[in-house]
Write a protein that holds these residues in place. Structure first.
Motif, PDB file in Angstrom:
ATOM      1  N   GLY A   1       0.774  -1.236   0.000  1.00 47.28           N
ATOM      2  CA  GLY A   1       0.000   0.000   0.000  1.00 47.28           C
ATOM      3  C   GLY A   1       0.805   1.284   0.000  1.00 47.28           C
ATOM      4  N   ILE A   2       2.081   1.231  -0.402  1.00 48.18           N
ATOM      5  CA  ILE A   2       2.911   2.445  -0.377  1.00 48.18           C
ATOM      6  C   ILE A   2       2.346   3.516  -1.302  1.00 48.18           C
ATOM      7  CG2 ILE A   2       5.208   3.372  -0.846  1.00 48.18           C
ATOM      8  CD1 ILE A   2       5.047   1.656   1.655  1.00 48.18           C
ATOM      9  N   ALA A   3       1.899   3.130  -2.485  1.00 51.50           N
ATOM     10  CA  ALA A   3       1.359   4.116  -3.439  1.00 51.50           C
ATOM     11  C   ALA A   3       0.137   4.816  -2.862  1.00 51.50           C
ATOM     12  CB  ALA A   3       1.010   3.428  -4.761  1.00 51.50           C
ATOM     13  N   GLU A   4      -0.765   4.063  -2.255  1.00 53.52           N
ATOM     14  CA  GLU A   4      -1.978   4.658  -1.686  1.00 53.52           C
ATOM     15  C   GLU A   4      -1.657   5.564  -0.500  1.00 53.52           C
ATOM     16  OE1 GLU A   4      -3.115   1.243  -4.103  1.00 53.52           O
ATOM     17  OE2 GLU A   4      -1.662   1.463  -2.487  1.00 53.52           O
ATOM     18  N   LEU A   5      -0.722   5.146   0.358  1.00 53.60           N
ATOM     19  CA  LEU A   5      -0.346   5.995   1.493  1.00 53.60           C
ATOM     20  C   LEU A   5       0.310   7.287   1.024  1.00 53.60           C
ATOM     21  CD1 LEU A   5       1.041   3.254   3.914  1.00 53.60           C
ATOM     22  CD2 LEU A   5      -1.018   4.625   4.248  1.00 53.60           C
ATOM     23  N   LEU A   6       1.127   7.209  -0.015  1.00 58.26           N
ATOM     24  CA  LEU A   6       1.748   8.419  -0.564  1.00 58.26           C
ATOM     25  C   LEU A   6       0.696   9.336  -1.188  1.00 58.26           C
ATOM     26  CD1 LEU A   6       5.012   7.020  -2.191  1.00 58.26           C
ATOM     27  CD2 LEU A   6       4.886   8.664  -0.319  1.00 58.26           C
ATOM     28  N   GLU A   7      -0.318   8.735  -1.788  1.00 54.86           N
ATOM     29  CA  GLU A   7      -1.385   9.556  -2.372  1.00 54.86           C
ATOM     30  C   GLU A   7      -2.129  10.329  -1.288  1.00 54.86           C
ATOM     31  OE1 GLU A   7      -5.103   9.031  -5.525  1.00 54.86           O
ATOM     32  OE2 GLU A   7      -3.613   7.436  -5.260  1.00 54.86           O
ATOM     33  N   VAL A   8      -2.376   9.666  -0.161  1.00 57.88           N
ATOM     34  CA  VAL A   8      -3.000  10.361   0.973  1.00 57.88           C
ATOM     35  C   VAL A   8      -2.082  11.466   1.469  1.00 57.88           C
ATOM     36  CG1 VAL A   8      -3.782  10.105   3.352  1.00 57.88           C
ATOM     37  CG2 VAL A   8      -4.345   8.350   1.674  1.00 57.88           C
ATOM     38  N   TYR A   9      -0.785  11.143   1.579  1.00 62.63           N
ATOM     39  CA  TYR A   9       0.160  12.139   2.103  1.00 62.63           C
ATOM     40  C   TYR A   9       0.306  13.319   1.142  1.00 62.63           C
ATOM     41  CZ  TYR A   9       3.159  12.580   6.170  1.00 62.63           C
ATOM     42  OH  TYR A   9       3.661  12.934   7.393  1.00 62.63           O
ATOM     43  N   GLY A  10       0.114  13.093  -0.151  1.00 61.97           N
ATOM     44  CA  GLY A  10       0.187  14.208  -1.097  1.00 61.97           C
ATOM     45  C   GLY A  10      -0.845  15.282  -0.799  1.00 61.97           C
ATOM     46  N   SER A  11      -2.075  14.866  -0.471  1.00 58.52           N
ATOM     47  CA  SER A  11      -3.104  15.841  -0.111  1.00 58.52           C
ATOM     48  C   SER A  11      -2.830  16.458   1.255  1.00 58.52           C
ATOM     49  CB  SER A  11      -4.478  15.173  -0.123  1.00 58.52           C
ATOM     50  OG  SER A  11      -4.517  14.104   0.799  1.00 58.52           O
ATOM     51  N   VAL A  12      -2.176  15.693   2.152  1.00 60.52           N
ATOM     52  CA  VAL A  12      -1.813  16.235   3.471  1.00 60.52           C
ATOM     53  C   VAL A  12      -0.767  17.333   3.309  1.00 60.52           C
ATOM     54  CG1 VAL A  12      -0.684  15.688   5.663  1.00 60.52           C
ATOM     55  CG2 VAL A  12      -2.406  14.139   4.727  1.00 60.52           C
ATOM     56  N   ILE A  13       0.226  17.090   2.470  1.00 61.38           N
ATOM     57  CA  ILE A  13       1.298  18.074   2.250  1.00 61.38           C
ATOM     58  C   ILE A  13       0.735  19.364   1.678  1.00 61.38           C
ATOM     59  CG2 ILE A  13       3.407  18.544   0.938  1.00 61.38           C
ATOM     60  CD1 ILE A  13       3.963  15.503   1.061  1.00 61.38           C
ATOM     61  N   SER A  14      -0.241  19.238   0.778  1.00 59.30           N
ATOM     62  CA  SER A  14      -0.809  20.447   0.169  1.00 59.30           C
ATOM     63  C   SER A  14      -1.482  21.341   1.195  1.00 59.30           C
ATOM     64  CB  SER A  14      -1.815  20.056  -0.924  1.00 59.30           C
ATOM     65  OG  SER A  14      -2.920  19.369  -0.357  1.00 59.30           O
ATOM     66  N   GLY A  15      -1.832  20.783   2.360  1.00 58.29           N
ATOM     67  CA  GLY A  15      -2.470  21.585   3.409  1.00 58.29           C
ATOM     68  C   GLY A  15      -1.520  22.100   4.471  1.00 58.29           C
ATOM     69  N   PHE A  16      -0.219  21.815   4.335  1.00 63.04           N
ATOM     70  CA  PHE A  16       0.750  22.310   5.318  1.00 63.04           C
ATOM     71  C   PHE A  16       0.813  23.838   5.285  1.00 63.04           C
ATOM     72  CE2 PHE A  16       3.572  18.240   5.323  1.00 63.04           C
ATOM     73  CZ  PHE A  16       2.652  17.644   6.159  1.00 63.04           C
ATOM     74  N   ALA A  17       0.863  24.412   6.481  1.00 66.89           N
ATOM     75  CA  ALA A  17       0.967  25.868   6.586  1.00 66.89           C
ATOM     76  C   ALA A  17       2.421  26.295   6.414  1.00 66.89           C
ATOM     77  CB  ALA A  17       0.431  26.333   7.941  1.00 66.89           C
TER      78      ALA A  17
END
Length: 513
Positions: A274-290
């Motif tokens: 599931g590395i690809a799926e976890l990275l996909e989730v983290y991609g949206s998390v990074i976009s929200g970093f302040a």
């Protein structure tokens, strides 16, 4: 089987949902729920020998098969708990002939629950009914009973990071097979759909739900990302993303837990589906970093994202990984040089497919880099690009030469040609003289001509220096050859006696990159 189910339902007087909550225990601490999950593997185990085992939160006196529309609003939460408890029963889906009637009852009940949760919010987003704490507890326990399970050992032991090798030169054909699908998916899919709609529902109070969708629940959910069924991983990806958005208090824990999965993958096993799926989730998390980025986020980039380029299976998740890296660079351009140094550190020298991936990511980064950051890394970067230009693998050489088709990169090179041209000029000259592939030869000549038109004086200076260096190398090779000939002649005059070693003429070799 249906008689067994009904016989387990208590027939006492109806209690309030608050009373049922008091006598129930947490799903994660329930020995019955735990043993059920471990023994039957969630939706895929169980078998016909099992009897129905419900959580203690079953509401007495409520028939689970009664439709929601036939009960008043005051009783709907009690009916919801009963229906959810009914779905805690699991079956053996490896044999389609077993418990077919009971499986259909459960399927129809799950569909009804999904529709009920979806309709509770309404199209306008206003809640027609609020989910009580016993209802939230019952749903979490039902999800735990059906979803949380230990996966069987992966017989495709040489595969990593997904259903294929994704970038290595492995001869193991098993890694290239079709993905494995869970026979219990028809029911698992409904449970996942119910959990997703429940988490996203505006009728669920996050302050109450976070007590049951807690750290333990999240860890078990993350363990499921190692499923070999891509449909399950896709559902998990969506649910984790929604949970991250809804439960703000759990966000640091979710990030830390995902990081630990990445650490184990890079440093220990290099095996996870599931590395690809976890990275996909983290991609949206990074976009929200302040901004400015916290130090912990920069550490994640350097210690997690950059080393994730190292495993052989990087091709499986390379697109998602590249997106995460790009998001960091867009947030803070000063990190560009750090990323490129990391890529150069893990550069693949024996895997041409990975090398082309790296070149593609480098071009994407250079397309957005500023001049200051470019000047920090241009010397080591173009030393590596020069080696790629001289690669005997024509696709690698072509991919490196395509950098000069990018106007932004050409502009950066033009402004720093006094440093870059002396580095890459020998690569172009050697390709023009002896590369076996006509396409690479023509591209090298075109770039060579571009440099000549850009700065003819510098070009002639580099050409003269190249000729001088080639003459020195030729002279050194001639001296080395003469030295070996003298040694051979001297050895031939000595008689061979006993265990005297025989001098063998070495092959002339040279290592360039």
């Amino acid at each position: 089987m249906l008689k067994q189910i009904w016989s387990k339902l208590p027939r006492k007087s109806s209690k309030s949902s608050a009373d049922s909550s008091a006598e129930s225990t947490r799903y994660s601490n329930s020995p019955r729920a735990t043993s059920q999950s471990q023994s039957n593997g969630g939706g895929g185990g169980g078998g016909g020998k099992r009897t129905a085992v419900f959580p203690a939160s079953v509401v007495a006196g409520i028939e689970p098969l009664v439709p929601f529309k036939d009960v008043p609003n005051s009783e709907k939460m009690n009916l919801f708990v009963s229906k959810v408890s009914l779905c805690c029963v699991t079956f053996d889906f490896t044999d389609s002939s077993k418990n077919s009637v009971e499986k259909d009852v459960k399927r129809r009940t799950l569909i009804e629950l999904v529709d009920f949760v979806a309709s509770a919010s309404g199209s306008s987003g206003s809640c027609s009914i609020r989910f009580t704490e016993p209802a939230i507890l019952a749903l979490c326990r039902m999800c735990a009973a059906n979803l949380f399970r230990v996966f069987p050992p992966n017989y495709r032991s040489n595969c990593s990071g997904g259903s294929g090798d994704g970038g290595g030169d492995s001869d193991n054909n098993e890694c290239d097979g079709e993905p494995m699908f869970d026979p219990a998916w028809p029911h698992l899919n409904l449970v996942y759909d119910l959990l997703l709609k429940f988490i996203t529902s505006s009728c669920v109070d996050a302050k109450v739900a976070k007590k049951y969708i807690d750290h333990s629940f999240i860890l078990r959910l993350l363990d499921l990302f190692d499923s070999e069924d891509p449909r399950e991983r896709d559902c998990l990806k969506t649910i984790l993303h929604r949970a991250y958005g809804k439960f703000m208090v759990h966000r640091p824990f979710i990030r830390k837990s995902i990081n630990n999965i990445f650490y184990r993958f890079v440093s220990e096993s290099e095996r996870h589906n599931g590395i690809a799926e976890l990275l996909e989730v983290y991609g949206s998390v990074i976009s929200g970093f302040a901004l400015p980025l916290k130090e912990e986020h920069k550490i994640f980039l350097w210690r997690v994202l950059v080393p994730l380029h190292k495993p052989k299976s990087v091709g499986v998740y390379f697109h998602q990984l590249s997106y995460c890296v790009t998001q960091f660079i867009e947030k803070e351009p000063k990190l560009t040089s750090t990323v490129i140094r990391g890529l150069l550190k893990f550069w693949p020298v024996t895997n041409s497919q990975k090398e082309m991936m790296f070149l593609g990511e480098i071009e994407e980064i250079l397309d957005a880099i500023n001049m200051v950051e470019f000047q920090k890394i241009m010397v080591p970067l173009f030393l590596r690009i020069g080696c790629c230009i001289n690669s005997f693998h024509f696709q690698v050489a072509e991919r490196a030469l395509f950098f000069w088709n990018n106007d932004n990169i050409v502009n950066l090179i033009a402004h720093n040609r006094q440093v870059i041209l002396p580095i890459v000029f020998p690569a172009f000259e050697r390709n023009a003289q002896s590369h076996w592939n006509p396409a690479v030869l023509n591209l090298s000549l075109n770039v060579r001509k571009m440099f000549m038109e850009m700065d003819e004086v510098l070009f002639q200076s580099c050409h003269a220096h190249f000729e001088e260096e080639e003459a020195k190398l030729s002279l050194a090779a001639e001296k080395r050859k003469e030295a070996w000939e003298r040694l051979e002649n001297a050895a031939s005059l000595q008689p061979i006696t006993g265990n005297t070693a025989v001098l063998v003429t070495p092959l002339a070799t040279s290592i360039t990159c």
